[in-house]
Write an enzyme that holds these catalytic residues in place. Structure first.
Site, PDB file in Angstrom:
ATOM      1  CG  HIS A 195      -2.098  -1.588  -7.181  1.00 54.00           C
ATOM      2  ND1 HIS A 195      -0.976  -2.347  -6.988  1.00 54.00           N
ATOM      3  CD2 HIS A 195      -2.560  -1.888  -8.404  1.00 54.00           C
ATOM      4  CE1 HIS A 195      -0.784  -3.079  -8.054  1.00 54.00           C
ATOM      5  NE2 HIS A 195      -1.711  -2.827  -8.921  1.00 54.00           N
ATOM      6  CG  ASP A 214      -1.794  -1.242   1.250  1.00 53.88           C
ATOM      7  OD1 ASP A 214      -2.343  -1.606   0.202  1.00 53.88           O
ATOM      8  OD2 ASP A 214      -1.863  -1.872   2.315  1.00 53.88           O
TER       9      ASP A 214
HETATM   10  P1  IMP Z   1      -2.486 -12.764   3.061  1.00 54.23           P
HETATM   11  O1  IMP Z   1      -1.583 -12.280   1.978  1.00 54.23           O
HETATM   12  O2  IMP Z   1      -3.948 -12.510   2.780  1.00 54.23           O
HETATM   13  O3  IMP Z   1      -2.202 -14.171   3.471  1.00 54.23           O
HETATM   14  O4  IMP Z   1      -2.164 -11.887   4.359  1.00 54.23           O
HETATM   15  C1  IMP Z   1      -0.932 -11.958   5.034  1.00 54.23           C
HETATM   16  C2  IMP Z   1      -0.539 -10.604   5.608  1.00 54.23           C
HETATM   17  O5  IMP Z   1      -0.153  -9.747   4.545  1.00 54.23           O
HETATM   18  C3  IMP Z   1      -1.659  -9.877   6.350  1.00 54.23           C
HETATM   19  O6  IMP Z   1      -1.076  -9.143   7.407  1.00 54.23           O
HETATM   20  C4  IMP Z   1      -2.223  -8.945   5.299  1.00 54.23           C
HETATM   21  O7  IMP Z   1      -2.847  -7.822   5.868  1.00 54.23           O
HETATM   22  C5  IMP Z   1      -0.961  -8.562   4.563  1.00 54.23           C
HETATM   23  N1  IMP Z   1      -1.189  -8.203   3.169  1.00 54.23           N
HETATM   24  C6  IMP Z   1      -1.407  -9.026   2.134  1.00 54.23           C
HETATM   25  N2  IMP Z   1      -1.538  -8.336   0.995  1.00 54.23           N
HETATM   26  C7  IMP Z   1      -1.397  -7.043   1.308  1.00 54.23           C
HETATM   27  C8  IMP Z   1      -1.401  -5.850   0.544  1.00 54.23           C
HETATM   28  O8  IMP Z   1      -1.541  -5.840  -0.691  1.00 54.23           O
HETATM   29  N3  IMP Z   1      -1.242  -4.698   1.248  1.00 54.23           N
HETATM   30  C9  IMP Z   1      -1.063  -4.688   2.574  1.00 54.23           C
HETATM   31  N4  IMP Z   1      -1.028  -5.770   3.329  1.00 54.23           N
HETATM   32  C10 IMP Z   1      -1.200  -6.950   2.702  1.00 54.23           C
HETATM   33 MG    MG Z   2      -2.842  -2.338  -1.636  1.00 56.09          MG
END
Ligand code: IMP
Ligand code: MG
Length: 433
Positions: free
Chosen positions: A45, A17
């Site tokens: 995004h 982000d």
């Molecule tokens: P997952 O990728 O859904 O398994 O989440 C694993 C961790 O990565 C969590 O803390 C999510 O909030 C974070 N996360 C996954 N994708 C993003 C992203 O695109 N932006 C910010 N945090 C992310």
């Molecule tokens: Mg994002």
């Protein structure tokens, strides 16, 4: 004689982000090929340009450039439900998806992965990750376990259904040995989804190797679009509070099937303050009014989940680590405009008990015990002046310049270019070399 391609990688340098979407959109305008390298529907995004505002999840941002090819790369976890929806939404808005291709090697994410993602989070007690619930972790589990279903099957509906039968039999035995499996574990649930995916995407599935070879020999300008952020990288991030794919420059190159020796530019996008979504240590996190103010001003809510993002000051210790593992030669500092009206602070060191740390700890337990140190020179007076949309460094108020310089210097030196984001539109940027 074949020509030499230009390969530009854009990676988020913190915890995702950072505003990569805007940078990718800017770079995609002049690209011949845009490859989304890693991650799945968990990524999101926001892009704002002459065509409008788009929340992108899986389809490369280059789809907004009618002159570019777009490839969903090997390292992606392609959620069929999410990508079909995104594809339909783009078409509805008049965006052509003619030049969208999908690597036959990309992994597919199905609703059962989402079910398992939920089950795993429920079962985690003190170690919740706060995943996005999009089935991303379980997709990469299957990939590493070598039981994943890849996009290549979308060319053969029967084969896709056969594989689903086989996989779901195993998963049901594992997760619901005593019965009670939800619909998402029933192969019949997938008949319609597979039919639609084969119809819409079947023709788009390609062997990426000859396709890339043509772009290499033509000397194409190739943009690799990283998802998430380097500190969420499975190997180098703040494990276990990470995502399941490779998010660094090296990782996304491999995920996109681009040999590292072809790399021309590694662009790291750093936000002018920090955010994090989900669990995991966050040394510079704020819980006072300035956090809420920044969250509102910066619209810091997840593109995918809508969750309010955790907010903190710029963390130079974490950022130097990110520079160490990525070796960016171009930096973008995004959302400087969000800090206007605020007195920012910059954390250049951590305190761990009585020791001062300048290096980022290698484990989350230690990181969680660190306290931010804000030295005298790193408290900045309120940043004032309306900088939104500014395009020239000399127009920036002096106090804003001072903060920007301190921030870039805290990450490293020897950057070939520095870009500062002054707004959400493609052209709201100042670049100097
Ligand atoms: P997952 O990728 O859904 O398994 O989440 C694993 C961790 O990565 C969590 O803390 C999510 O909030 C974070 N996360 C996954 N994708 C993003 C992203 O695109 N932006 C910010 N945090 C992310
Ligand atoms: Mg994002």
């Amino acid at each position: 004689m074949s020509r030499i391609p230009e390969v530009i990688v854009v990676v988020g340098a913190q915890w995702g982000d950072e505003g990569k979407g805007k940078e990718v959109d800017y770079q995609a305008e002049t690209a011949d090929l845009v490859i989304r390298a890693n991650g799945g529907a968990n990524a999101g995004h926001t892009v704002e340009n002459h065509l409008g505002k788009f929340a992108m999840h899986l389809i490369p941002v280059g789809i907004l450039n009618p002159d570019a090819d777009n490839l969903i790369g090997n390292g992606v976890g392609l959620s069929l439900t999410a990508s079909l929806k995104e594809h339909a939404d783009l078409k509805k808005r008049g965006v052509s998806t003619e030049r969208l291709y999908i690597s036959s090697k990309a992994q597919l994410t199905f609703p059962y992965h989402q079910t398992i993602d939920g089950l795993q989070e429920e079962r985690r007690d003190t170690s919740k990750i706060g995943t996005t619930g999009t089935g991303n972790g379980p997709t990469y589990m299957d990939k590493a376990e070598r039981s994943g279903i890849r996009a290549g099957v979308l060319r053969d509906r029967k084969r896709a259904m056969d594989l689903l039968h086989e996989v779901l039999k195993g998963k049901t035995a594992l997760y619901y040995p005593n019965g009670g499996a939800p619909d998402t574990f029933n192969p019949e649930y997938y008949e319609k989804l597979i039919r639609e995916a084969c119809e819409v995407f079947g023709e788009k599935v390609i062997n990426p190797t000859p396709f890339l070879a043509i772009h290499f020999s033509k000397g194409s300008r190739i943009l690799v679009e990283g998802a998430h952020g380097a500190l969420l990288d499975i190997d180098n991030g703040t494990y276990p509070f990470v995502t399941s794919s490779s998010c660094t420059v090296g990782g996304v190159l491999n995920a996109a099937e681009i040999p590292p020796s072809l790399l021309t530019s590694a662009i790291g996008v750093f936000k002018a303050f920090s955010t994090r979504v989900g669990e995991g240590p966050f040394v510079t996190e704020l819980d006072d009014d300035s956090a809420e103010e920044l969250r509102k001003k910066g619209d810091e809510y997840g593109t995918t989940t809508g969750r309010p993002r955790r907010i903190g000051w710029f963390d130079a210790v974490a950022s130097r680590y990110s520079q160490q593992i990525n070796h960016f030669n171009h930096v973008v500092i995004s959302k400087l405009d969000t800090l206007i009206g605020i007195s920012p602070q910059l954390c250049d060191e951590y305190a761990l008990g009585n020791t001062v740390l300048r290096d980022f700890p290698s484990d989350s337990e230690t990181l969680a015990k660190c306290i931010p140190v804000y030295r005298e020179g790193n408290y900045f007076p309120k940043l004032e002046g309306d900088i939104s949309g500014m395009q020239h460094w000399n127009d920036l108020p002096e106090n804003v310049q001072r903060y920007a310089i301190a921030l870039v210097r805290s990450i490293g030196d020897n950057f070939q270019s520095i870009t500062i984001g002054t707004g959400s539109r493609r052209e709201d940027r100042i670049t100097f070399k």
